[in-house]
Design a protein around this motif. Structure first.
Motif, PDB file in Angstrom:
ATOM      1  N   ARG A 217      -7.386  46.112 -13.467  1.00 39.68           N
ATOM      2  CA  ARG A 217      -8.092  47.351 -13.784  1.00 39.68           C
ATOM      3  C   ARG A 217      -9.129  47.053 -14.860  1.00 39.68           C
ATOM      4  N   ILE A 218     -10.387  47.320 -14.578  1.00 40.09           N
ATOM      5  CA  ILE A 218     -11.445  47.068 -15.551  1.00 40.09           C
ATOM      6  C   ILE A 218     -11.883  48.394 -16.166  1.00 40.09           C
ATOM      7  N   ALA A 219     -11.670  48.520 -17.468  1.00 37.05           N
ATOM      8  CA  ALA A 219     -12.053  49.747 -18.178  1.00 37.05           C
ATOM      9  C   ALA A 219     -13.493  49.674 -18.671  1.00 37.05           C
ATOM     10  N   HIS A 220     -13.919  48.495 -19.156  1.00 34.05           N
ATOM     11  CA  HIS A 220     -15.274  48.334 -19.690  1.00 34.05           C
ATOM     12  C   HIS A 220     -15.763  46.914 -19.410  1.00 34.05           C
ATOM     13  N   ARG A 221     -17.089  46.794 -19.269  1.00 31.74           N
ATOM     14  CA  ARG A 221     -17.744  45.487 -19.227  1.00 31.74           C
ATOM     15  C   ARG A 221     -18.703  45.448 -20.407  1.00 31.74           C
ATOM     16  N   ALA A 222     -18.417  44.604 -21.360  1.00 35.08           N
ATOM     17  CA  ALA A 222     -19.151  44.582 -22.623  1.00 35.08           C
ATOM     18  C   ALA A 222     -20.327  43.616 -22.549  1.00 35.08           C
ATOM     19  N   GLY A 223     -21.432  44.003 -23.188  1.00 32.21           N
ATOM     20  CA  GLY A 223     -22.632  43.190 -23.171  1.00 32.21           C
ATOM     21  C   GLY A 223     -22.656  42.086 -24.203  1.00 32.21           C
ATOM     22  N   SER A 224     -21.672  42.051 -25.092  1.00 34.87           N
ATOM     23  CA  SER A 224     -21.603  40.996 -26.097  1.00 34.87           C
ATOM     24  C   SER A 224     -20.156  40.814 -26.523  1.00 34.87           C
ATOM     25  N   LEU A 225     -19.883  39.670 -27.138  1.00 38.54           N
ATOM     26  CA  LEU A 225     -18.527  39.401 -27.619  1.00 38.54           C
ATOM     27  C   LEU A 225     -18.113  40.420 -28.669  1.00 38.54           C
ATOM     28  N   GLU A 226     -19.020  40.771 -29.586  1.00 36.63           N
ATOM     29  CA  GLU A 226     -18.637  41.713 -30.641  1.00 36.63           C
ATOM     30  C   GLU A 226     -18.455  43.126 -30.113  1.00 36.63           C
ATOM     31  N   LEU A 227     -19.180  43.512 -29.074  1.00 31.36           N
ATOM     32  CA  LEU A 227     -18.931  44.816 -28.467  1.00 31.36           C
ATOM     33  C   LEU A 227     -17.565  44.818 -27.799  1.00 31.36           C
ATOM     34  N   LEU A 228     -17.225  43.722 -27.132  1.00 27.01           N
ATOM     35  CA  LEU A 228     -15.898  43.603 -26.521  1.00 27.01           C
ATOM     36  C   LEU A 228     -14.813  43.759 -27.577  1.00 27.01           C
ATOM     37  N   ARG A 229     -14.983  43.106 -28.720  1.00 26.66           N
ATOM     38  CA  ARG A 229     -13.990  43.186 -29.803  1.00 26.66           C
ATOM     39  C   ARG A 229     -13.916  44.597 -30.383  1.00 26.66           C
ATOM     40  N   SER A 230     -15.059  45.247 -30.508  1.00 22.45           N
ATOM     41  CA  SER A 230     -15.068  46.600 -31.061  1.00 22.45           C
ATOM     42  C   SER A 230     -14.390  47.596 -30.116  1.00 22.45           C
ATOM     43  N   LEU A 231     -14.716  47.514 -28.826  1.00 23.71           N
ATOM     44  CA  LEU A 231     -14.071  48.402 -27.856  1.00 23.71           C
ATOM     45  C   LEU A 231     -12.557  48.220 -27.871  1.00 23.71           C
ATOM     46  N   THR A 232     -12.133  46.969 -27.960  1.00 25.65           N
ATOM     47  CA  THR A 232     -10.707  46.675 -27.990  1.00 25.65           C
ATOM     48  C   THR A 232     -10.057  47.215 -29.258  1.00 25.65           C
ATOM     49  N   ALA A 233     -10.683  46.962 -30.408  1.00 28.97           N
ATOM     50  CA  ALA A 233     -10.111  47.399 -31.681  1.00 28.97           C
ATOM     51  C   ALA A 233     -10.012  48.913 -31.770  1.00 28.97           C
ATOM     52  N   ASN A 234     -10.869  49.624 -31.046  1.00 29.81           N
ATOM     53  CA  ASN A 234     -10.850  51.093 -31.063  1.00 29.81           C
ATOM     54  C   ASN A 234     -10.000  51.683 -29.948  1.00 29.81           C
ATOM     55  N   GLY A 235      -9.189  50.854 -29.290  1.00 26.56           N
ATOM     56  CA  GLY A 235      -8.245  51.363 -28.305  1.00 26.56           C
ATOM     57  C   GLY A 235      -8.815  51.674 -26.950  1.00 26.56           C
ATOM     58  N   GLU A 236     -10.000  51.123 -26.620  1.00 21.98           N
ATOM     59  CA  GLU A 236     -10.627  51.412 -25.335  1.00 21.98           C
ATOM     60  C   GLU A 236     -10.094  50.542 -24.197  1.00 21.98           C
ATOM     61  N   GLY A 237      -9.217  49.626 -24.523  1.00 23.45           N
ATOM     62  CA  GLY A 237      -8.647  48.756 -23.504  1.00 23.45           C
ATOM     63  C   GLY A 237      -8.182  47.450 -24.111  1.00 23.45           C
TER      64      GLY A 237
END
Length: 310
Positions: A217-237
Motif C-alpha cells: 500500500r503506497i500512501a505517499h511518493r516523496a520528491g526528496s529524502l527529507e520530505l519522505l522523513r518529514s511525512l513519516t515523522a508526522n505519521g503520514e505512513g
C-alpha cells in the motif's frame, strides 16, 4: 613514426563540434564515407572508441573521446601558434563526475576533495541528479564517472561496488514497529508506505515486494529524502529508505526511529559506474582508482544502526 596527422585531429574535432558525420564532412570538404572510414582507422589505432554510435541519434563523444578532442584542439592551437604567436592558449584537461541525488550529501564532497588533491591538473566538474538524467549523461558521453545505485544502467558500463546497503523502515518513536529489532518486507505490505517518487527507485522497491507475491500500500511518493522523513515523522505512513542520515530528527524537528529490513534480496549496491573502455593514463581511469580507494576506505554513514529515541 607518428600514425596520426594534423588532418586526423581536425577530423575528430570537426565531428565533435558538429555532432554528425554529414555536417563535419561538409565543413571539412571531404566525403562522408571517407570521413567515416578515417574515424574508424583512428579509433582502431588508438584502441578505444571516440564516439558513441546509436541508431537514429547524433554522434556523441565518449569520455575518452572528449579528452582526445580537447587535446586535439590544443594541438591544433599550438600548430596555429607557429603562424600566429598571439593565438589563445589551450584548455585544461577536464573530468565530469555525477552523483545520484540521495547519495550526494554523503559521498560527493569527499569524492571531490580526494580528486582535487590527487589530480590538481584536472578540472573537475560535478552534478547531482536523479537516475534518468544521470543515465542519459553517461550514455551520451557527457560524464566520465557516476556514483549511484546499480539501477537502470545497461551492460555497456563497468561497475565497481563501493558499498552494499540494506533499506530501513522509518517510523515515529511511538509507532508499534519502532519496538522491533528488524523487519521483513512481508511485515510491511499492509502498512501505508511512504516511498521515493524517483521512478527507478519505486520500480525497484515494488519489484522486491512483487518477488514475494506481495502488493504494498503506497500512501505517499516523496520528491526528496527529507520530505519522505518529514511525512513519516508526522505519521503520514511508514517510510522506506536506503539513505539514512545521522541523527533521528526530521527537518521540521520531529523524532524518527529507524529499523533495518533484513531481507537479503533487498540489499542494494552503491557503485562507481564508468565507461568500459578507459585508457589507464586517462583522467577518468586515474580518478576511478582514486575514488575506489577513498570511498571504499571512508564509507559514509549511509545506513546507520538502529536509531533509538529516549
Amino acid at each position: 613514426m607518428l600514425y596520426l596527422t594534423l588532418r586526423h585531429y581536425e577530423y575528430v574535432c570537426a565531428v565533435a563540434r558538429h555532432g554528425s558525420l554529414s555536417a563535419a564532412a561538409e565543413a571539412l570538404h571531404v566525403s562522408q564515407p571517407a570521413l567515416s572510414a578515417a574515424l574508424a582507422r583512428i579509433e582502431a589505432h588508438l584502441g578505444h572508441q571516440l564516439f558513441l554510435r546509436r541508431r537514429g541519434a547524433a554522434l556523441a563523444l565518449t569520455p575518452q573521446g572528449r579528452q582526445f578532442a580537447d587535446r586535439a584542439e590544443q594541438l591544433l592551437e599550438q600548430a596555429a601558434q607557429l603562424e600566429d604567436p598571439g593565438a589563445a592558449t589551450s584548455a585544461p584537461q577536464r573530468l565530469t563526475l555525477l552523483c545520484f541525488a540521495d547519495l550526494a550529501p554523503f559521498l560527493l564532497a569527499p569524492a571531490l576533495k580526494a580528486l582535487r588533491q590527487a589530480l590538481p591538473e584536472v578540472e573537475i566538474r560535478h552534478h547531482s541528479c536523479a537516475f534518468q538524467p544521470l543515465i542519459a549523461a553517461l550514455s551520451a558521453g557527457e560524464a566520465d564517472l557516476a556514483i549511484t545505485y546499480d539501477l537502470g544502467l545497461d551492460a555497456s558500463f563497468s561497475r565497481s561496488e563501493l558499498d552494499r546497503l540494506a533499506p530501513h523502515v522509518l517510523v515515529p518513536p511511538q509507532h508499534p514497529l519502532a519496538q522491533r529489532q528488524s523487519l521483513t518486507l512481508a511485515e510491511l505490505a499492509d502498512q501505508p508506505l511512504v516511498l521515493s517518487q524517483e521512478g527507478l527507485s519505486v520500480q525497484h522497491m515494488l519489484g522486491l515486494f512483487r518477488a514475494q507475491g506481495l502488493v504494498p500500500r503506497i500512501a505517499h511518493r516523496a520528491g526528496s529524502l527529507e520530505l519522505l522523513r518529514s511525512l513519516t515523522a508526522n505519521g503520514e505512513g511508514v517510510g522506506i529508505s536506503y539513505s539514512l542520515p545521522p541523527g533521528n530528527i526530521s527537518y521540521d524537528g520531529k523524532p524518527l526511529h529507524a529499523v533495518p529490513i533484513r531481507d537479503q534480496q533487498a540489499q542494494e549496491p552503491v557503485i562507481l559506474a564508468s565507461h568500459a573502455s578507459q585508457p589507464e593514463t586517462s583522467a577518468s581511469a586515474r580518478a576511478h582508482a582514486v575514488l575506489l580507494r577513498v570511498l571504499r576506505r571512508d564509507r559514509s554513514d549511509l545506513a546507520q544502526p538502529d536509531h533509538h529515541v529516549d
